[in-house]
Each structure stands twice: as structure tokens, then as C-alpha cells.
Scaffold this motif. Structure first.
Motif, mmCIF file in Angstrom:
data_model
loop_
_atom_site.group_PDB
_atom_site.id
_atom_site.type_symbol
_atom_site.label_atom_id
_atom_site.label_comp_id
_atom_site.label_asym_id
_atom_site.label_seq_id
_atom_site.Cartn_x
_atom_site.Cartn_y
_atom_site.Cartn_z
ATOM 1 N N HIS A 73 43.054 46.478 49.623
ATOM 2 C CA HIS A 73 43.176 45.041 49.898
ATOM 3 C C HIS A 73 44.506 44.671 50.552
ATOM 4 O O HIS A 73 44.827 43.493 50.676
ATOM 5 N N GLY A 74 45.261 45.677 50.981
ATOM 6 C CA GLY A 74 46.447 45.436 51.794
ATOM 7 C C GLY A 74 47.608 44.785 51.075
ATOM 8 O O GLY A 74 48.326 43.978 51.667
ATOM 9 N N ILE A 75 47.822 45.132 49.816
ATOM 10 C CA ILE A 75 48.928 44.545 49.056
ATOM 11 C C ILE A 75 50.149 45.450 49.182
ATOM 12 O O ILE A 75 50.141 46.582 48.696
ATOM 13 N N PRO A 76 51.186 44.970 49.841
ATOM 14 C CA PRO A 76 52.404 45.781 49.950
ATOM 15 C C PRO A 76 53.000 46.037 48.564
ATOM 16 O O PRO A 76 52.921 45.187 47.672
ATOM 17 N N ARG A 77 53.572 47.208 48.388
ATOM 18 C CA ARG A 77 54.137 47.592 47.095
ATOM 19 C C ARG A 77 55.126 46.550 46.573
ATOM 20 O O ARG A 77 55.138 46.221 45.397
ATOM 21 N N ARG A 78 55.949 45.986 47.459
ATOM 22 C CA ARG A 78 56.966 45.024 47.028
ATOM 23 C C ARG A 78 56.367 43.712 46.518
ATOM 24 O O ARG A 78 57.031 42.928 45.859
ATOM 25 N N LEU A 79 55.082 43.480 46.786
ATOM 26 C CA LEU A 79 54.415 42.261 46.338
ATOM 27 C C LEU A 79 53.460 42.510 45.172
ATOM 28 O O LEU A 79 52.791 41.601 44.711
ATOM 29 N N SER A 80 53.428 43.739 44.679
ATOM 30 C CA SER A 80 52.414 44.084 43.685
ATOM 31 C C SER A 80 52.822 43.751 42.260
ATOM 32 O O SER A 80 53.985 43.483 41.961
ATOM 33 N N SER A 81 51.805 43.765 41.415
ATOM 34 C CA SER A 81 51.963 43.511 39.989
ATOM 35 C C SER A 81 50.979 44.405 39.250
ATOM 36 O O SER A 81 50.491 45.389 39.823
ATOM 37 N N CYS A 82 50.642 44.034 38.033
ATOM 38 C CA CYS A 82 49.833 44.925 37.197
ATOM 39 C C CYS A 82 48.328 44.751 37.351
ATOM 40 O O CYS A 82 47.571 45.557 36.835
ATOM 41 N N HIS A 83 47.852 43.715 38.018
ATOM 42 C CA HIS A 83 46.423 43.569 38.263
ATOM 43 C C HIS A 83 46.208 42.879 39.602
ATOM 44 O O HIS A 83 47.090 42.198 40.117
ATOM 45 N N THR A 84 45.014 43.088 40.143
ATOM 46 C CA THR A 84 44.632 42.513 41.432
ATOM 47 C C THR A 84 43.314 41.775 41.241
ATOM 48 O O THR A 84 42.398 42.296 40.611
ATOM 49 N N ALA A 85 43.246 40.568 41.772
ATOM 50 C CA ALA A 85 42.021 39.772 41.664
ATOM 51 C C ALA A 85 41.585 39.314 43.048
ATOM 52 O O ALA A 85 42.399 39.208 43.975
ATOM 53 N N LEU A 86 40.312 39.050 43.169
ATOM 54 C CA LEU A 86 39.734 38.554 44.413
ATOM 55 C C LEU A 86 39.014 37.241 44.123
ATOM 56 O O LEU A 86 38.317 37.115 43.110
ATOM 57 N N LEU A 87 39.197 36.292 45.014
ATOM 58 C CA LEU A 87 38.527 34.994 44.947
ATOM 59 C C LEU A 87 38.079 34.683 46.361
ATOM 60 O O LEU A 87 38.906 34.371 47.227
ATOM 61 N N GLY A 88 36.789 34.801 46.613
ATOM 62 C CA GLY A 88 36.314 34.667 47.986
ATOM 63 C C GLY A 88 36.990 35.731 48.827
ATOM 64 O O GLY A 88 37.010 36.905 48.459
ATOM 65 N N ASP A 89 37.588 35.316 49.942
ATOM 66 C CA ASP A 89 38.295 36.261 50.818
ATOM 67 C C ASP A 89 39.769 36.405 50.444
ATOM 68 O O ASP A 89 40.510 37.106 51.129
ATOM 69 N N TYR A 90 40.212 35.735 49.405
ATOM 70 C CA TYR A 90 41.618 35.765 49.005
ATOM 71 C C TYR A 90 41.899 36.857 47.979
ATOM 72 O O TYR A 90 41.077 37.154 47.117
ATOM 73 N N VAL A 91 43.113 37.399 48.073
ATOM 74 C CA VAL A 91 43.644 38.321 47.076
ATOM 75 C C VAL A 91 44.606 37.529 46.193
ATOM 76 O O VAL A 91 45.423 36.759 46.697
ATOM 77 N N ILE A 92 44.492 37.717 44.899
ATOM 78 C CA ILE A 92 45.415 37.101 43.942
ATOM 79 C C ILE A 92 46.064 38.250 43.188
ATOM 80 O O ILE A 92 45.391 38.963 42.441
ATOM 81 N N GLU A 93 47.342 38.413 43.400
ATOM 82 C CA GLU A 93 48.052 39.555 42.831
ATOM 83 C C GLU A 93 48.954 39.100 41.702
ATOM 84 O O GLU A 93 49.834 38.254 41.896
#
Length: 154
Positions: A73-93
Motif C-alpha cells: 500500500h506504499g507506506i514509507p517506513r518513516r510514516l509507518s506504525s503498528c497497524h495499517t487500515a484501508l477505507l475505500g481507496d485511502y490508507v490509514i496508518e
């Protein structure tokens, strides 16, 4: 003849239009969040509970390789956290407050997603003593960020 045809078609058009409006309204008021997390993370379970309590339908998946989900889902390491969520076409990190997720869904900005990098104390799922202010960032496909909301926890 045209008047009769118009009178016949008017209720059909109104019914179809109302049905489309209902579907659009249903999509915007009852979104489903799909969460990818590890099975052992308590703060991820707490965040899932937080967004459910805020009215979101949540489907949670425990995964062995969360890094693969983040890369997909294209989440750069510097923006990551412990879980990843999807809402429609959006990523919620990460530990994004449900109110901010609702803001994202209401405004539909032209971004890839939103993130709370790391795990700031005071964010949903990371409650504890001495909560600290933090920013919820938007990010795009190139990894560019901007502050979406600044949060000062209670």
C-alpha cells in the motif's frame, strides 16, 4: 403523447435518483475499515475498538507479515506504525483518531492516506499518563506529507 410519457417516466426517474442518493448516502455514513495487524498487539486491538465505538464497521485481519501489507500500500517506513487500515481507496496508518478518519471520509482529499507515525502516547489505543500532542499527516504516492490535523489529547 409527450406529456403522458413524461408523467410516466417522472416517478421512475425520481425513484432511481432517490435509490442512487440512498446508496451514496449509505456509502458515506457506513464505511467499512479493513485493518491489518499482528495478533499480539494490544494497542492495535484498542484502536479497532476505538473506531468501532465511533460507529465504523471494522473487519480486522491478523497477518504474519505486516511489512508486506505496508509495502503493497506504499507506506514509507518513516510514516509507518503498528497497524495499517484501508477505507475505500485511502490508507490509514497507525493510531489516527476516529474523528479524523470521519473528517477524511467527509472531505475526500486528493491524498493516498493519513498517518500518525510511530505510537504517540495519548493517541487512540496508546492512552496513558502524560499524553503528548501529535500531528495526523496526509501523504501521497511520492511520500510527501502535510499536516491534516494537529491533536492535543485530553
Amino acid at each position: 403523447m409527450k406529456t403522458r410519457l413524461a408523467l410516466f417516466l417522472l416517478p421512475v426517474v425520481l425513484l432511481v435518483g432517490a435509490g442512487s442518493l440512498f446508496v451514496m448516502q449509505k456509502q458515506s455514513t457506513d464505511p467499512v475499515i479493513t485493518v491489518y495487524k499482528t495478533s499480539t498487539c494490544g494497542c492495535c486491538r484498542a484502536w479497532v475498538r476505538h473506531v468501532r465505538e465511533a460507529g465504523f464497521e471494522v473487519v480486522a485481519h491478523d497477518v504474519a507479515d505486516l511489512g508486506a501489507v505496508k509495502r503493497r500500500h506504499g507506506i514509507p517506513r518513516r510514516l509507518s506504525s503498528c497497524h495499517t487500515a484501508l477505507l475505500g481507496d485511502y490508507v490509514i496508518e497507525g493510531h489516527v483518531p476516529a474523528e479524523v478518519v470521519k473528517k477524511l471520509w467527509a472531505e475526500l482529499p486528493d491524498v493516498k492516506g493519513i498517518t500518525v507515525p510511530g505510537m504517540p502516547i495519548g493517541s487512540p489505543g496508546m492512552e496513558g499518563p502524560n499524553p503528548q500532542p501529535y500531528d495526523v499527516l496526509t501523504f501521497d504516492d511520492a511520500g510527501n506529507t502535510a499536516v491534516f490535523v494537529s491533536v492535543v489529547p485530553d
